[in-house]
Design an enzyme around this catalytic site. Structure first.
Site, PDB file in Angstrom:
ATOM      1  N   ASP A  10       0.867  -1.188   0.000  1.00 32.88           N
ATOM      2  CA  ASP A  10       0.000   0.000   0.000  1.00 32.88           C
ATOM      3  C   ASP A  10       0.897   1.230   0.000  1.00 32.88           C
ATOM      4  O   ASP A  10       2.097   1.137   0.275  1.00 32.88           O
ATOM      5  CB  ASP A  10      -0.887  -0.014   1.252  1.00 32.88           C
ATOM      6  CG  ASP A  10      -1.792   1.211   1.323  1.00 32.88           C
ATOM      7  OD1 ASP A  10      -2.403   1.548   0.286  1.00 32.88           O
ATOM      8  OD2 ASP A  10      -1.880   1.844   2.381  1.00 32.88           O
ATOM      9  N   SER A  11       0.292   2.380  -0.275  1.00 33.86           N
ATOM     10  CA  SER A  11       1.034   3.636  -0.190  1.00 33.86           C
ATOM     11  C   SER A  11       1.483   3.910   1.243  1.00 33.86           C
ATOM     12  O   SER A  11       2.366   4.729   1.458  1.00 33.86           O
ATOM     13  CB  SER A  11       0.149   4.775  -0.681  1.00 33.86           C
ATOM     14  OG  SER A  11      -1.068   4.788   0.054  1.00 33.86           O
ATOM     15  N   CYS A  73      -3.716  -1.044  -2.188  1.00 32.64           N
ATOM     16  CA  CYS A  73      -4.023   0.376  -2.403  1.00 32.64           C
ATOM     17  C   CYS A  73      -4.939   0.536  -3.622  1.00 32.64           C
ATOM     18  O   CYS A  73      -4.622   0.057  -4.714  1.00 32.64           O
ATOM     19  CB  CYS A  73      -2.707   1.104  -2.643  1.00 32.64           C
ATOM     20  SG  CYS A  73      -2.871   2.845  -2.990  1.00 32.64           S
ATOM     21  N   GLU A 152      -6.423   8.765   9.906  1.00 37.88           N
ATOM     22  CA  GLU A 152      -5.090   8.626  10.509  1.00 37.88           C
ATOM     23  C   GLU A 152      -5.028   9.311  11.874  1.00 37.88           C
ATOM     24  O   GLU A 152      -4.229   8.936  12.732  1.00 37.88           O
ATOM     25  CB  GLU A 152      -4.026   9.161   9.557  1.00 37.88           C
ATOM     26  CG  GLU A 152      -4.013   8.365   8.273  1.00 37.88           C
ATOM     27  CD  GLU A 152      -2.644   7.974   7.788  1.00 37.88           C
ATOM     28  OE1 GLU A 152      -1.654   8.540   8.252  1.00 37.88           O
ATOM     29  OE2 GLU A 152      -2.573   7.081   6.916  1.00 37.88           O
ATOM     30  N   CYS A 184     -11.257   3.095  -0.970  1.00 34.74           N
ATOM     31  CA  CYS A 184      -9.981   3.585  -0.441  1.00 34.74           C
ATOM     32  C   CYS A 184      -9.685   2.787   0.817  1.00 34.74           C
ATOM     33  O   CYS A 184     -10.604   2.493   1.593  1.00 34.74           O
ATOM     34  CB  CYS A 184     -10.078   5.071  -0.118  1.00 34.74           C
ATOM     35  SG  CYS A 184      -8.643   5.739   0.754  1.00 34.74           S
ATOM     36  N   HIS A 186      -8.588   3.425   3.657  1.00 34.78           N
ATOM     37  CA  HIS A 186      -8.897   3.979   4.981  1.00 34.78           C
ATOM     38  C   HIS A 186     -10.380   3.939   5.333  1.00 34.78           C
ATOM     39  O   HIS A 186     -10.737   3.999   6.501  1.00 34.78           O
ATOM     40  CB  HIS A 186      -8.444   5.432   5.053  1.00 34.78           C
ATOM     41  CG  HIS A 186      -6.962   5.603   5.113  1.00 34.78           C
ATOM     42  ND1 HIS A 186      -6.119   5.120   4.137  1.00 34.78           N
ATOM     43  CD2 HIS A 186      -6.176   6.189   6.047  1.00 34.78           C
ATOM     44  CE1 HIS A 186      -4.874   5.426   4.467  1.00 34.78           C
ATOM     45  NE2 HIS A 186      -4.886   6.075   5.609  1.00 34.78           N
TER      46      HIS A 186
HETATM   47  N1  DGL Z   1      -4.010   3.803  -0.024  1.00 39.21           N
HETATM   48  C1  DGL Z   1      -4.701   4.854  -0.746  1.00 39.21           C
HETATM   49  C2  DGL Z   1      -5.879   4.244  -1.509  1.00 39.21           C
HETATM   50  O1  DGL Z   1      -6.426   3.229  -1.151  1.00 39.21           O
HETATM   51  C3  DGL Z   1      -5.156   5.967   0.167  1.00 39.21           C
HETATM   52  C4  DGL Z   1      -4.044   6.819   0.728  1.00 39.21           C
HETATM   53  C5  DGL Z   1      -3.238   7.514  -0.371  1.00 39.21           C
HETATM   54  O2  DGL Z   1      -3.714   8.503  -0.960  1.00 39.21           O
HETATM   55  O3  DGL Z   1      -2.115   7.083  -0.617  1.00 39.21           O
HETATM   56  O4  DGL Z   1      -6.289   4.792  -2.492  1.00 39.21           O
END
Ligand code: DGL
Length: 266
Positions: A10-11, A73, A152, A184, A186
């Protein structure tokens, strides 16, 4: 049977929602989670940049001997899944197809809302995937970038989050969506609040759970499921700031979160 680990990336921290779903669905599988905390967020970045970062992470995961890769992600799945598949000798699974499939199955009237980062929404990846399964679906998307920092912060039930959610989701309420895709990493943490804002009858689609189920099917059909009868081991790797990953990640994973290693890419 194959006891090699599954790579999950993931990012940053948010993909731990997908990791958690995988631990629950496939408790005997080992995993390596890579969070690109040095370069998060991916949401506002260009498709080219997200693709380059994603390919670098894939290369690193392959050096660790993973048997398959889960792109946890949504933004990376939207921009890089095809490139990752073309470059990878092991199967690569994204979060968008499983989420789209679940949304197409869940909708009763065909009105589907999709929320995600600016990049995911601009890519049109969710509408394209849903329309392939349900051509008549009426889909509206809203980018919800403020949800990421709110989650977060741990503000799952904070009045500020409620205010932001009311604003973002108003168009989806007016269109009469009966299904909302949480596009997403989160957003699954905001489920109770999103349910209240959208109405309890609206189905919330959590890509994390759908992806874990798809992974289980993929491992079975490829004959690469873990043969061992002991719980899987989980490694955590980040590209920056291990302390913050531990602190925020605990909100996603609780005590299952292990001490992260540091690996710099790029
Ligand atoms: N992990 C990213 C997503 O699911 C969200 C956070 C980001 O913008 O990196 O799109």
């Amino acid at each position: 049977m194959n006891a090699a680990p599954i790579g999950i990336f993931d990012s940053g921290i948010g993909g731990l929602t997908v990791a958690r779903a995988i631990y629950e669905r496939l408790p005997m599988e080992s995993t390596i989670y890579f969070g690109d905390t040095a370069r998060v967020p991916y949401g506002p970045k260009s498709p080219d940049t997200v693709r380059r970062y994603s390919l670098e992470i894939l290369d690193w995961l392959l050096t660790q001997g993973v048997k398959s890769v889960v792109v946890a992600c949504n933004t990376s799945t939207a921009h890089a899944l095809d490139a990752l598949r073309a470059a990878s000798p092991v199967p690569v699974l994204g979060v968008i197809e499983p989420g789209a499939r679940a949304a197409a199955e869940a909708t009763r009237g065909g009105g589907i809302g999709v929320i995600g980062t600016a990049g995911t929404v601009a890519s049109q990846a969710y509408p394209a995937a849903i329309h392939r399964l349900l051509p008549a679906a009426k889909i509206e998307q809203v980018a919800c970038p403020l949800f990421v920092p709110l989650v977060e912060e741990g503000w799952f039930e904070h009045p500020a989050t409620r205010l932001v959610a009311d604003e973002y989701l108003a168009p989806l309420r007016s269109m009469g969506a009966d299904t909302l895709v949480l596009g997403c990493t989160h957003y699954p943490l905001l489920k109770p609040l999103l349910h209240r804002v959208m109405g309890e009858s609206v189905a919330l689609i959590d890509s994390a759970e759908e992806t874990a189920s798809s992974l289980a099917v993929a491992l079975e059909s490829a004959g690469t499921a873990s043969g061992v009868e002991v719980p899987g081991r989980h490694r955590f790797v980040v590209s920056d700031d291990q302390a913050r990953f531990l602190q925020v990640g605990a909100r996603f994973l609780g005590e299952r979160l292990g001490e992260p290693e540091l690996v710099r890419l790029g």
